[in-house]
Scaffold this motif. Structure first.
Motif, PDB file in Angstrom:
ATOM      1  N   THR A 190       0.860  -1.194   0.000  1.00 29.66           N
ATOM      2  CA  THR A 190       0.000   0.000   0.000  1.00 29.66           C
ATOM      3  C   THR A 190       0.895   1.242   0.000  1.00 29.66           C
ATOM      4  OG1 THR A 190      -1.679  -1.177   1.277  1.00 29.66           O
ATOM      5  CG2 THR A 190      -1.824   1.217   1.274  1.00 29.66           C
ATOM      6  N   ILE A 191       1.891   1.219   0.864  1.00 23.53           N
ATOM      7  CA  ILE A 191       2.761   2.395   0.992  1.00 23.53           C
ATOM      8  C   ILE A 191       3.598   2.594  -0.276  1.00 23.53           C
ATOM      9  CG2 ILE A 191       4.771   3.250   2.290  1.00 23.53           C
ATOM     10  CD1 ILE A 191       3.290   1.964   4.776  1.00 23.53           C
ATOM     11  N   SER A 192       4.134   1.487  -0.800  1.00 19.55           N
ATOM     12  CA  SER A 192       4.966   1.611  -2.007  1.00 19.55           C
ATOM     13  C   SER A 192       4.163   2.159  -3.179  1.00 19.55           C
ATOM     14  CB  SER A 192       5.542   0.237  -2.363  1.00 19.55           C
ATOM     15  OG  SER A 192       6.181   0.285  -3.604  1.00 19.55           O
ATOM     16  N   SER A 193       2.929   1.665  -3.339  1.00 15.78           N
ATOM     17  CA  SER A 193       2.203   1.995  -4.573  1.00 15.78           C
ATOM     18  C   SER A 193       1.287   3.202  -4.448  1.00 15.78           C
ATOM     19  CB  SER A 193       1.388   0.779  -5.041  1.00 15.78           C
ATOM     20  OG  SER A 193       0.388   0.459  -4.096  1.00 15.78           O
ATOM     21  N   ARG A 194       1.092   3.725  -3.222  1.00 11.36           N
ATOM     22  CA  ARG A 194       0.082   4.779  -3.083  1.00 11.36           C
ATOM     23  C   ARG A 194       0.578   6.054  -2.420  1.00 11.36           C
ATOM     24  NH1 ARG A 194      -4.647   2.072  -4.347  1.00 11.36           N
ATOM     25  NH2 ARG A 194      -5.929   3.883  -3.901  1.00 11.36           N
ATOM     26  N   THR A 195       1.756   6.042  -1.798  1.00  7.09           N
ATOM     27  CA  THR A 195       2.146   7.263  -1.079  1.00  7.09           C
ATOM     28  C   THR A 195       2.642   8.340  -2.033  1.00  7.09           C
ATOM     29  OG1 THR A 195       4.265   6.196  -0.647  1.00  7.09           O
ATOM     30  CG2 THR A 195       2.724   6.302   1.197  1.00  7.09           C
ATOM     31  N   LEU A 196       2.436   9.566  -1.607  1.00  3.67           N
ATOM     32  CA  LEU A 196       2.964  10.720  -2.322  1.00  3.67           C
ATOM     33  C   LEU A 196       3.998  11.385  -1.419  1.00  3.67           C
ATOM     34  CD1 LEU A 196      -0.362  12.234  -3.722  1.00  3.67           C
ATOM     35  CD2 LEU A 196       1.357  10.968  -5.005  1.00  3.67           C
ATOM     36  N   HIS A 197       4.898  12.088  -2.051  1.00  7.75           N
ATOM     37  CA  HIS A 197       5.976  12.707  -1.285  1.00  7.75           C
ATOM     38  C   HIS A 197       5.492  13.911  -0.475  1.00  7.75           C
ATOM     39  CE1 HIS A 197       9.776  14.403  -0.221  1.00  7.75           C
ATOM     40  NE2 HIS A 197       9.459  15.524  -0.840  1.00  7.75           N
ATOM     41  N   VAL A 198       5.923  13.969   0.795  1.00  8.82           N
ATOM     42  CA  VAL A 198       5.722  15.189   1.583  1.00  8.82           C
ATOM     43  C   VAL A 198       7.076  15.584   2.164  1.00  8.82           C
ATOM     44  CG1 VAL A 198       3.271  14.974   2.212  1.00  8.82           C
ATOM     45  CG2 VAL A 198       4.994  13.752   3.566  1.00  8.82           C
ATOM     46  N   PRO A 199       7.301  16.872   2.349  1.00  7.17           N
ATOM     47  CA  PRO A 199       8.643  17.294   2.753  1.00  7.17           C
ATOM     48  C   PRO A 199       9.030  16.901   4.173  1.00  7.17           C
ATOM     49  CG  PRO A 199       7.188  19.200   2.431  1.00  7.17           C
ATOM     50  CD  PRO A 199       6.422  18.000   2.016  1.00  7.17           C
ATOM     51  N   TRP A 200       8.036  16.623   5.042  1.00  2.57           N
ATOM     52  CA  TRP A 200       8.391  16.392   6.441  1.00  2.57           C
ATOM     53  C   TRP A 200       8.560  14.925   6.823  1.00  2.57           C
ATOM     54  CZ3 TRP A 200       3.550  17.860   4.762  1.00  2.57           C
ATOM     55  CH2 TRP A 200       2.482  17.013   5.071  1.00  2.57           C
ATOM     56  N   ASP A 201       8.325  14.008   5.895  1.00  7.14           N
ATOM     57  CA  ASP A 201       8.467  12.591   6.248  1.00  7.14           C
ATOM     58  C   ASP A 201       8.864  11.808   4.993  1.00  7.14           C
ATOM     59  OD1 ASP A 201       8.259   9.949   6.982  1.00  7.14           O
ATOM     60  OD2 ASP A 201       6.377  10.180   8.076  1.00  7.14           O
ATOM     61  N   SER A 202      10.024  11.150   5.047  1.00 10.48           N
ATOM     62  CA  SER A 202      10.491  10.448   3.847  1.00 10.48           C
ATOM     63  C   SER A 202       9.619   9.243   3.509  1.00 10.48           C
ATOM     64  CB  SER A 202      11.951  10.027   4.005  1.00 10.48           C
ATOM     65  OG  SER A 202      12.044   9.134   5.090  1.00 10.48           O
ATOM     66  N   ALA A 203       8.763   8.805   4.447  1.00 13.23           N
ATOM     67  CA  ALA A 203       7.847   7.702   4.115  1.00 13.23           C
ATOM     68  C   ALA A 203       6.687   8.210   3.274  1.00 13.23           C
ATOM     69  CB  ALA A 203       7.305   7.065   5.390  1.00 13.23           C
ATOM     70  N   GLY A 204       6.465   9.510   3.239  1.00 13.72           N
ATOM     71  CA  GLY A 204       5.401  10.098   2.433  1.00 13.72           C
ATOM     72  C   GLY A 204       4.052  10.044   3.118  1.00 13.72           C
ATOM     73  N   CYS A 205       3.013  10.286   2.343  1.00 13.04           N
ATOM     74  CA  CYS A 205       1.656  10.310   2.913  1.00 13.04           C
ATOM     75  C   CYS A 205       0.722   9.482   2.050  1.00 13.04           C
ATOM     76  CB  CYS A 205       1.143  11.747   2.966  1.00 13.04           C
ATOM     77  SG  CYS A 205       0.745  12.442   1.350  1.00 13.04           S
ATOM     78  N   LEU A 206      -0.303   8.960   2.682  1.00 18.23           N
ATOM     79  CA  LEU A 206      -1.418   8.378   1.926  1.00 18.23           C
ATOM     80  C   LEU A 206      -2.421   9.509   1.757  1.00 18.23           C
ATOM     81  CD1 LEU A 206      -1.597   4.941   3.718  1.00 18.23           C
ATOM     82  CD2 LEU A 206      -1.104   5.306   1.294  1.00 18.23           C
ATOM     83  N   CYS A 207      -2.838   9.719   0.534  1.00 18.06           N
ATOM     84  CA  CYS A 207      -3.604  10.914   0.197  1.00 18.06           C
ATOM     85  C   CYS A 207      -5.004  10.510  -0.277  1.00 18.06           C
ATOM     86  CB  CYS A 207      -2.826  11.657  -0.907  1.00 18.06           C
ATOM     87  SG  CYS A 207      -3.579  13.160  -1.471  1.00 18.06           S
ATOM     88  N   PRO A 208      -5.986  10.525   0.626  1.00 20.84           N
ATOM     89  CA  PRO A 208      -7.333  10.107   0.218  1.00 20.84           C
ATOM     90  C   PRO A 208      -7.796  10.855  -1.031  1.00 20.84           C
ATOM     91  CG  PRO A 208      -7.233  10.409   2.595  1.00 20.84           C
ATOM     92  CD  PRO A 208      -5.930  10.913   2.056  1.00 20.84           C
ATOM     93  N   VAL A 209      -8.373  10.147  -1.931  1.00 23.34           N
ATOM     94  CA  VAL A 209      -8.858  10.603  -3.251  1.00 23.34           C
ATOM     95  C   VAL A 209      -7.676  10.885  -4.201  1.00 23.34           C
ATOM     96  CG1 VAL A 209     -10.468  12.062  -4.536  1.00 23.34           C
ATOM     97  CG2 VAL A 209     -10.884  11.610  -2.108  1.00 23.34           C
ATOM     98  N   GLY A 210      -6.643  11.548  -3.678  1.00 21.14           N
ATOM     99  CA  GLY A 210      -5.461  11.832  -4.509  1.00 21.14           C
ATOM    100  C   GLY A 210      -4.768  10.558  -4.957  1.00 21.14           C
ATOM    101  N   ASP A 211      -4.973   9.461  -4.213  1.00 22.66           N
ATOM    102  CA  ASP A 211      -4.298   8.219  -4.612  1.00 22.66           C
ATOM    103  C   ASP A 211      -5.171   7.381  -5.550  1.00 22.66           C
ATOM    104  OD1 ASP A 211      -6.162   7.211  -2.879  1.00 22.66           O
ATOM    105  OD2 ASP A 211      -4.750   6.173  -1.571  1.00 22.66           O
ATOM    106  N   LEU A 212      -6.207   8.020  -6.110  1.00 20.76           N
ATOM    107  CA  LEU A 212      -7.018   7.285  -7.099  1.00 20.76           C
ATOM    108  C   LEU A 212      -6.538   7.555  -8.527  1.00 20.76           C
ATOM    109  CD1 LEU A 212     -10.606   7.695  -5.592  1.00 20.76           C
ATOM    110  CD2 LEU A 212      -9.192   5.638  -5.624  1.00 20.76           C
ATOM    111  N   PHE A 213      -5.561   8.444  -8.674  1.00 21.50           N
ATOM    112  CA  PHE A 213      -5.034   8.715 -10.012  1.00 21.50           C
ATOM    113  C   PHE A 213      -4.161   7.552 -10.480  1.00 21.50           C
ATOM    114  CE2 PHE A 213      -5.590  13.160  -8.586  1.00 21.50           C
ATOM    115  CZ  PHE A 213      -6.229  13.709  -9.690  1.00 21.50           C
TER     116      PHE A 213
END
Ligand SMILES: C[S@@+](CC[C@H](N)C(=O)[O-])C[C@H]1O[C@@H](n2cnc3c(N)ncnc32)[C@H](O)[C@@H]1O
Length: 477
Positions: A190-213
């Motif tokens: 889930t994390i590998s295929s759906r996270t987007l980059h955020v500047p404060w955490d190198s693990a990134g974020c799961l972005c509701p709706v944004g991860d439907l692209f």
């Protein structure tokens, strides 16, 4: 029992209440966060569930905004749960931020309906096809040593990260099913295929709706979209992508001023077209590893062939990973240049020869003939050494399609007519029940299909390279 449609509507309403919106008009109704620019649709040939344009969209237009409070990050999950925060802080030894996010995600999943993010978590896929989830059969079906090795590495990485995190998950008192390796693989995928980059955490974020692209590979257009914001996906941030700064992606990113993830149209879209996001520049093997799919047409795909060590030593001007064959069969500039030099006797490698090599020019007709013959023979020998031919793989894919066809009830007798790899799968798995497969086996078949698809695409590139060299030779001789 609620239908998929109803729960999706609830999810979109929940997202709207948190301020997720596909409209810049803040007075938009809170019934759904979509409808002004985008809608959730099915795109069977390009990623399945995705987002379609509900009107014409212009390149660079803001199409979705997801406020920070809706994002799932380690930080946002810890902020809502003291127990989780205390336990995670007691385990600073976890070797990666992705592991922390995986534990938090599993913990959040274990809360079921009481999780703040339940409407979102409910719609996450239950299965993934990333390399780390491949069984032995699917892994071996990749055939090519580099690919089998990549799968082995992904599988063993996931296993060792899980082992490291198990104590923490026990302390958190997660139910056994959330502590299992299977659950861990799900969270990591889930994390590998759906996270987007955020500047404060190198693990990134799961972005509701944004991860439907769904994914669009970067094309030539990505070099001149300066009016849009900068974006990187998380896998890219982790160093999986070797592109240069100038090729940075431009579909969106976290906007500190708006305190939201902002996603922009990467090109013009017609009504009804699927709106896509570029997650980064990936070869097919990398797409398979990080996202669990491949693209038949991928201009970033690269086929590496085994090269002599003396050749690598000569190629000091070009990185090793620049010596490859493009998906259309054309050998890379660096590969051709290195071979030109390598095939000149050492005593003749003078300044004028070097100048021609670095300029990317042919040294002589004789040398160019040697280069094309060498590449062509190398591709032939790689193809010869693989267990199945291109044509056999095409037949195997057709057989797999038959196995996956719910309309076709296969008799064991019919299965006997299949080629040995298909029969091997049926023997190993021994799960052809009432002429079909159970759900779990269907998942295995999908992964195996991906392996065959990947290696077939690899072989097609080598075959195209042989044709390319032959054509060059026809012009030269
Ligand atoms: C960020 S999600 C995109 C939304 C996803 N389709 C869903 O239903 O939630 C990324 C996943 O979508 C699928 N995907 C995205 N783009 C794809 C494409 N061009 N072809 C095939 N699958 C794709 C892959 O399974 C990938 O891991």
């Amino acid at each position: 029992m609620e239908t998929e449609h109803q729960t999706m509507e609830q999810f979109l309403r929940w997202a709207a209440e948190l301020g997720v919106s596909d409209s810049i008009d803040s007075s938009q109704s809170h019934d759904s966060c979509l409808g002004h620019s985008l809608s959730v649709s099915d795109f069977p040939l390009a990623g399945g569930r995705g987002l379609g344009a509900v009107r014409e969209l212009r390149k660079g237009e803001l199409v979705l905004k997801v406020p920070r409070k809706a994002l799932l990050t380690t930080e946002s999950m810890l902020a809502k749960d003291d127990n989780l925060r205390d336990s995670i802080n007691l385990h600073p030894s976890l070797s990666s931020t992705q592991q922390r996010l995986s534990v938090c995600l599993l913990y959040e999943m274990s809360k079921g309906k009481s999780s703040f993010w339940y409407p979102y978590l409910f719609h996450l896929p239950r299965d993934y096809d990333l390399l780390a989830t491949f069984g032995d059969f699917e892994k071996q079906a990749l055939q090519v040593e580099d690919a089998v090795w990549a799968a082995e590495k992904a599988i063993s990485k996931s296993l060792s990260e899980w082992k490291e995190a198990v104590t923490l998950m026990k302390e958190l008192d997660l139910k056994p099913k959330f502590q299992s390796l299977h659950a861990w693989n799900w969270a990591s995928a889930t994390i590998s295929s759906r996270t987007l980059h955020v500047p404060w955490d190198s693990a990134g974020c799961l972005c509701p709706v944004g991860d439907l692209f769904n994914y669009d590979a970067p094309g030539d257009d990505h070099l001149n979209t300066s009016q849009t914001a900068n974006s990187t996906t998380n896998a890219e941030e982790a160093g999986h992508v070797t592109e240069t700064q100038s090729e940075r992606l431009t579909d969106g990113g976290f906007d500190g001023d708006a305190n939201a993830y902002c996603l922009y149209a990467r090109r013009n879209y017609q009504l009804g077209e699927q709106v896509l996001l570029c997650y980064g520049t990936y070869t097919n093997l990398e797409l398979l590893e990080h996202y669990g799919f491949i693209l038949e047409e991928n201009s970033n795909d690269k086929v590496f062939i085994p090269l002599e060590t003396t050749l690598y030593a000569l190629a000091s001007s070009w990185p090793k990973d620049s010596l490859y064959i493009h998906q259309d069969g054309k050998p890379s500039f660096a590969l051709v240049s290195t071979l030109r030099l390598w095939l000149v006797p050492q005593s003749q490698r003078d300044k004028s020869v070097m100048r021609l090599v670095y300029a990317g020019s042919q040294i002589s007709v004789k040398n160019e003939v040697l280069v094309m013959k060498w590449v062509s023979e190398k591709c032939r020998s790689v193809l010869r050494d693989l267990p199945t031919s291109l044509l056999e793989d095409r037949v195997i894919l057709q057989d797999i399609d038959k196995l996956q066809d719910p309309e076709l009830c296969l008799e064991q007798r019919e299965a006997e007519g299949f080629c040995s790899e298909v029969r091997g799968f049926l023997d190993v798995k021994n799960h052809l029940v009432n002429g079909g497969f159970c759900g779990k086996m269907n998942r295995r078949v999908s992964k195996w299909r991906l392996s065959v698809q990947w290696r077939l695409r690899y072989k097609r590139t080598l075959a195209d390279c042989i044709s390319y060299c032959n054509e060059k030779l026809n012009h030269l001789i």
